[in-house]
Design a protein around this motif. Structure first.
Motif, PDB file in Angstrom:
ATOM      1  N   MET A 181       4.084  55.922  30.543  1.00 39.32           N
ATOM      2  CA  MET A 181       4.598  56.378  32.003  1.00 39.32           C
ATOM      3  C   MET A 181       4.678  57.764  32.044  1.00 39.32           C
ATOM      4  O   MET A 181       4.341  58.319  33.045  1.00 39.32           O
ATOM      5  N   MET A 182       5.154  58.520  30.858  1.00 37.30           N
ATOM      6  CA  MET A 182       5.283  59.818  31.003  1.00 37.30           C
ATOM      7  C   MET A 182       3.960  60.607  31.127  1.00 37.30           C
ATOM      8  O   MET A 182       3.758  61.543  31.990  1.00 37.30           O
ATOM      9  N   ILE A 183       2.924  60.185  30.509  1.00 36.19           N
ATOM     10  CA  ILE A 183       1.515  60.715  30.694  1.00 36.19           C
ATOM     11  C   ILE A 183       1.054  60.699  32.202  1.00 36.19           C
ATOM     12  O   ILE A 183       0.609  61.692  32.461  1.00 36.19           O
ATOM     13  N   LYS A 184       1.470  59.610  32.627  1.00 33.45           N
ATOM     14  CA  LYS A 184       0.606  59.286  34.190  1.00 33.45           C
ATOM     15  C   LYS A 184       1.478  60.156  35.004  1.00 33.45           C
ATOM     16  O   LYS A 184       0.693  60.808  36.072  1.00 33.45           O
ATOM     17  N   SER A 185       2.803  60.635  34.768  1.00 32.33           N
ATOM     18  CA  SER A 185       3.566  61.308  35.833  1.00 32.33           C
ATOM     19  C   SER A 185       3.295  62.821  35.514  1.00 32.33           C
ATOM     20  O   SER A 185       3.744  63.841  36.292  1.00 32.33           O
ATOM     21  N   LEU A 186       2.382  63.432  34.329  1.00 34.18           N
ATOM     22  CA  LEU A 186       2.277  64.968  34.031  1.00 34.18           C
ATOM     23  C   LEU A 186       0.984  65.319  35.080  1.00 34.18           C
ATOM     24  O   LEU A 186       0.278  64.666  34.989  1.00 34.18           O
ATOM     25  N   ASP A 187       1.410  66.530  35.199  1.00 34.89           N
ATOM     26  CA  ASP A 187       0.037  67.468  35.799  1.00 34.89           C
ATOM     27  C   ASP A 187      -0.053  68.706  34.902  1.00 34.89           C
ATOM     28  O   ASP A 187       0.296  69.608  35.365  1.00 34.89           O
ATOM     29  N   VAL A 188      -0.498  68.512  33.836  1.00 29.66           N
ATOM     30  CA  VAL A 188      -0.839  69.770  33.002  1.00 29.66           C
ATOM     31  C   VAL A 188      -2.146  70.030  32.578  1.00 29.66           C
ATOM     32  O   VAL A 188      -2.999  68.933  32.866  1.00 29.66           O
ATOM     33  N   THR A 189      -2.474  71.117  32.048  1.00 27.39           N
ATOM     34  CA  THR A 189      -3.787  71.366  31.640  1.00 27.39           C
ATOM     35  C   THR A 189      -4.124  70.871  30.299  1.00 27.39           C
ATOM     36  O   THR A 189      -5.039  70.204  30.251  1.00 27.39           O
ATOM     37  N   ILE A 206       8.319  67.146  24.286  1.00 29.89           N
ATOM     38  CA  ILE A 206       7.194  67.236  24.964  1.00 29.89           C
ATOM     39  C   ILE A 206       6.677  68.774  24.694  1.00 29.89           C
ATOM     40  O   ILE A 206       7.547  69.411  24.916  1.00 29.89           O
ATOM     41  N   ALA A 207       5.103  68.782  24.532  1.00 30.27           N
ATOM     42  CA  ALA A 207       4.658  70.208  24.515  1.00 30.27           C
ATOM     43  C   ALA A 207       3.416  70.077  25.309  1.00 30.27           C
ATOM     44  O   ALA A 207       2.506  69.044  25.099  1.00 30.27           O
ATOM     45  N   ALA A 208       3.003  71.107  26.343  1.00 30.57           N
ATOM     46  CA  ALA A 208       1.917  71.110  27.003  1.00 30.57           C
ATOM     47  C   ALA A 208       1.362  72.481  27.470  1.00 30.57           C
ATOM     48  O   ALA A 208       2.443  73.195  27.508  1.00 30.57           O
ATOM     49  N   TRP A 209       0.323  72.523  27.825  1.00 31.63           N
ATOM     50  CA  TRP A 209      -0.134  73.853  28.248  1.00 31.63           C
ATOM     51  C   TRP A 209      -0.301  73.843  29.722  1.00 31.63           C
ATOM     52  O   TRP A 209      -0.708  72.791  30.458  1.00 31.63           O
ATOM     53  N   VAL A 210       0.162  74.744  30.509  1.00 31.71           N
ATOM     54  CA  VAL A 210      -0.033  74.508  31.813  1.00 31.71           C
ATOM     55  C   VAL A 210      -0.653  76.115  32.025  1.00 31.71           C
ATOM     56  O   VAL A 210      -0.214  77.183  31.811  1.00 31.71           O
ATOM     57  N   GLY A 211      -2.140  75.862  32.493  1.00 31.53           N
ATOM     58  CA  GLY A 211      -2.798  77.084  32.385  1.00 31.53           C
ATOM     59  C   GLY A 211      -2.887  77.568  31.045  1.00 31.53           C
ATOM     60  O   GLY A 211      -3.095  77.130  30.097  1.00 31.53           O
ATOM     61  N   LYS A 212      -2.606  78.953  30.824  1.00 33.33           N
ATOM     62  CA  LYS A 212      -2.743  79.568  29.728  1.00 33.33           C
ATOM     63  C   LYS A 212      -1.175  79.904  29.036  1.00 33.33           C
ATOM     64  O   LYS A 212      -1.055  80.623  28.071  1.00 33.33           O
ATOM     65  N   THR A 213      -0.068  78.997  29.634  1.00 30.28           N
ATOM     66  CA  THR A 213       1.140  79.064  29.066  1.00 30.28           C
ATOM     67  C   THR A 213       1.437  77.860  28.277  1.00 30.28           C
ATOM     68  O   THR A 213       1.153  76.600  28.846  1.00 30.28           O
ATOM     69  N   ARG A 214       2.010  77.731  26.993  1.00 32.00           N
ATOM     70  CA  ARG A 214       2.300  76.698  26.355  1.00 32.00           C
ATOM     71  C   ARG A 214       3.783  76.426  26.598  1.00 32.00           C
ATOM     72  O   ARG A 214       4.787  77.498  26.257  1.00 32.00           O
ATOM     73  N   LEU A 215       4.189  75.292  27.040  1.00 36.61           N
ATOM     74  CA  LEU A 215       5.646  75.283  27.484  1.00 36.61           C
ATOM     75  C   LEU A 215       6.132  74.003  26.499  1.00 36.61           C
ATOM     76  O   LEU A 215       5.334  73.024  26.127  1.00 36.61           O
ATOM     77  N   ILE A 216       7.301  73.901  26.097  1.00 32.41           N
ATOM     78  CA  ILE A 216       8.193  72.839  25.455  1.00 32.41           C
ATOM     79  C   ILE A 216       9.243  72.489  26.174  1.00 32.41           C
ATOM     80  O   ILE A 216      10.100  73.352  26.897  1.00 32.41           O
ATOM     81  N   TYR A 227       5.053  83.800  33.050  1.00 31.31           N
ATOM     82  CA  TYR A 227       3.410  83.905  32.956  1.00 31.31           C
ATOM     83  C   TYR A 227       3.099  82.835  34.164  1.00 31.31           C
ATOM     84  O   TYR A 227       1.844  82.933  34.357  1.00 31.31           O
ATOM     85  N   LEU A 228       3.972  81.962  34.494  1.00 35.40           N
ATOM     86  CA  LEU A 228       3.428  80.909  35.427  1.00 35.40           C
ATOM     87  C   LEU A 228       3.248  81.497  36.868  1.00 35.40           C
ATOM     88  O   LEU A 228       4.096  82.041  37.187  1.00 35.40           O
ATOM     89  N   SER A 229       1.981  81.103  37.325  1.00 34.06           N
ATOM     90  CA  SER A 229       1.703  81.346  39.010  1.00 34.06           C
ATOM     91  C   SER A 229       2.676  80.412  39.874  1.00 34.06           C
ATOM     92  O   SER A 229       3.317  79.490  39.066  1.00 34.06           O
ATOM     93  N   GLN A 230       2.631  80.434  41.015  1.00 36.77           N
ATOM     94  CA  GLN A 230       3.310  79.584  41.821  1.00 36.77           C
ATOM     95  C   GLN A 230       2.969  77.969  41.512  1.00 36.77           C
ATOM     96  O   GLN A 230       3.693  77.210  41.492  1.00 36.77           O
ATOM     97  N   ASP A 231       1.602  77.999  41.792  1.00 34.90           N
ATOM     98  CA  ASP A 231       0.999  76.838  41.486  1.00 34.90           C
ATOM     99  C   ASP A 231       1.148  76.220  40.060  1.00 34.90           C
ATOM    100  O   ASP A 231       1.874  74.877  39.919  1.00 34.90           O
ATOM    101  N   GLU A 232       1.326  76.998  39.071  1.00 34.33           N
ATOM    102  CA  GLU A 232       1.515  76.735  37.552  1.00 34.33           C
ATOM    103  C   GLU A 232       2.734  76.128  37.715  1.00 34.33           C
ATOM    104  O   GLU A 232       3.507  75.171  36.883  1.00 34.33           O
ATOM    105  N   ARG A 233       4.027  76.836  38.343  1.00 33.97           N
ATOM    106  CA  ARG A 233       5.208  76.403  38.073  1.00 33.97           C
ATOM    107  C   ARG A 233       5.558  75.076  38.442  1.00 33.97           C
ATOM    108  O   ARG A 233       6.286  74.243  37.995  1.00 33.97           O
TER     109      ARG A 233
END
Ligand code: AMP
Length: 273
Positions: free
Chosen positions: A223-231, A258-268, A187-193
């Motif tokens: 520290m983890m929250i700071k290093s994340l770039d998720v939606t 960890i569980a997070a959304w990147v765009g419309k994709t939910r990842l764990i 589901y991930l675009s290049q940027d989302e990947r």
């Protein structure tokens, strides 16, 4: 390689097998993560059965059931090459009846973390896994640590219901850069990947902090929250092997989840300390 759709055909096939039987349940769109489970089963058992079934009862309203990737032809080739003896790929109506008896996930550990954000998901997951274990009656069944809470709950079901299958945990398979393999990665675009990669890099950085002696979960989370770039971040938690939430990391007994959304994709993702 045999292919079965009907539960009775699978039962007849299984009844005639001598020796040990390994079983790998999947939702298909097979990747190297699935293949590692299958290979382990082929190595450790006389026979290996794989199931491919996108189980509707573990998807919540509004989730990606309809667009979940389906690649049955490629999956069958992969299974054949890996030495699988039978693939079970039932239709929904072959598996479920109306007004079914239901298996319920434990009230606490089935409703935290994944179960909190996807309430009822683990009820559906355990329902299908129990059905599949009953149908295949395997000596050993293989599950990935990628779905750590799922693995914990399946092990708990096996213990609580006195199932006679060994539940075998399997290591997480990652891309070279660390991204955990998942059928949903398509589901991930290049940027989302690129953004998705921050899940595994944040887990790696957390491990480094722990290696440097940090034990405080709050500090690690920060520290983890700071290093994340998720939606949208759903949770970061550190638990012990029984899924009790920890405030202090315990060496050899902790899992960072960890569980997070990147765009419309939910990842764990997770890492076992
Ligand atoms: P799924 O098809 O997503 O339901 O996954 C089927 C099995 O493969 C589950 O036991 C998963 O935990 C396991 N699995 C999925 N991705 C990975 C991975 N990257 N590494 C190891 N096991 C995995």
């Amino acid at each position: 390689m045999r292919e079965f759709e009907k539960p009775n055909e699978l039962i007849d096939f299984r009844e005639k097998l001598g020796g040990s039987v390994g079983f790998v349940p999947t939702m298909g769109a097979l990747h190297e993560g699935h293949i590692s489970l299958i290979k382990k089963s082929v190595e450790q058992n006389d026979h290996t059965i794989v199931s491919i079934f996108v189980n509707p009862t573990q998807f919540l309203e509004g989730e990606d059931l309809d667009r979940y990737p389906r690649k049955i032809e490629a999956d069958l080739k992969i299974c054949k090459l890996a030495g699988v003896e039978a693939v079970f790929m039932p239709k929904i109506e072959d598996i479920y009846s109306s007004d079914e008896l239901r298996i319920l996930a434990p009230k606490i550990k089935g409703y935290i973390l994944e179960g909190f954000f996807r309430p009822g998901h683990f009820d559906g997951m355990l329902q299908i896994v129990l059905k599949l274990l009953n149908l295949t009656n395997p000596s050993n069944a293989y599950f990935g640590k990628k779905d750590a809470q799922q693995l914990f709950l399946i092990q708990k079901m096996a213990n609580d219901l006195f199932l006679r299958t060994n539940i075998i945990p399997c290591e997480i398979v990652r891309e070279e850069d660390g991204l955990a393999l998942s059928s949903r990665n398509v589901y991930l675009s290049q940027d989302e990947r690129k953004k998705a990669l921050t899940l595994s890099t944040s887990l790696k950085s957390a491990t480094n902090l722990i290696l440097q002696g940090v034990r405080d979960v709050k500090e690690i989370k920060k520290m983890m929250i700071k290093s994340l770039d998720v939606t949208k971040l759903e949770y970061i938690e550190i638990v012990d092997r029984d899924f009790n939430t920890l405030e202090e990391v315990q060496i050899q007994n902790s899992i960072i989840l960890i569980a997070a959304w990147v765009g419309k994709t939910r990842l764990i993702d997770n890492i076992w300390i």
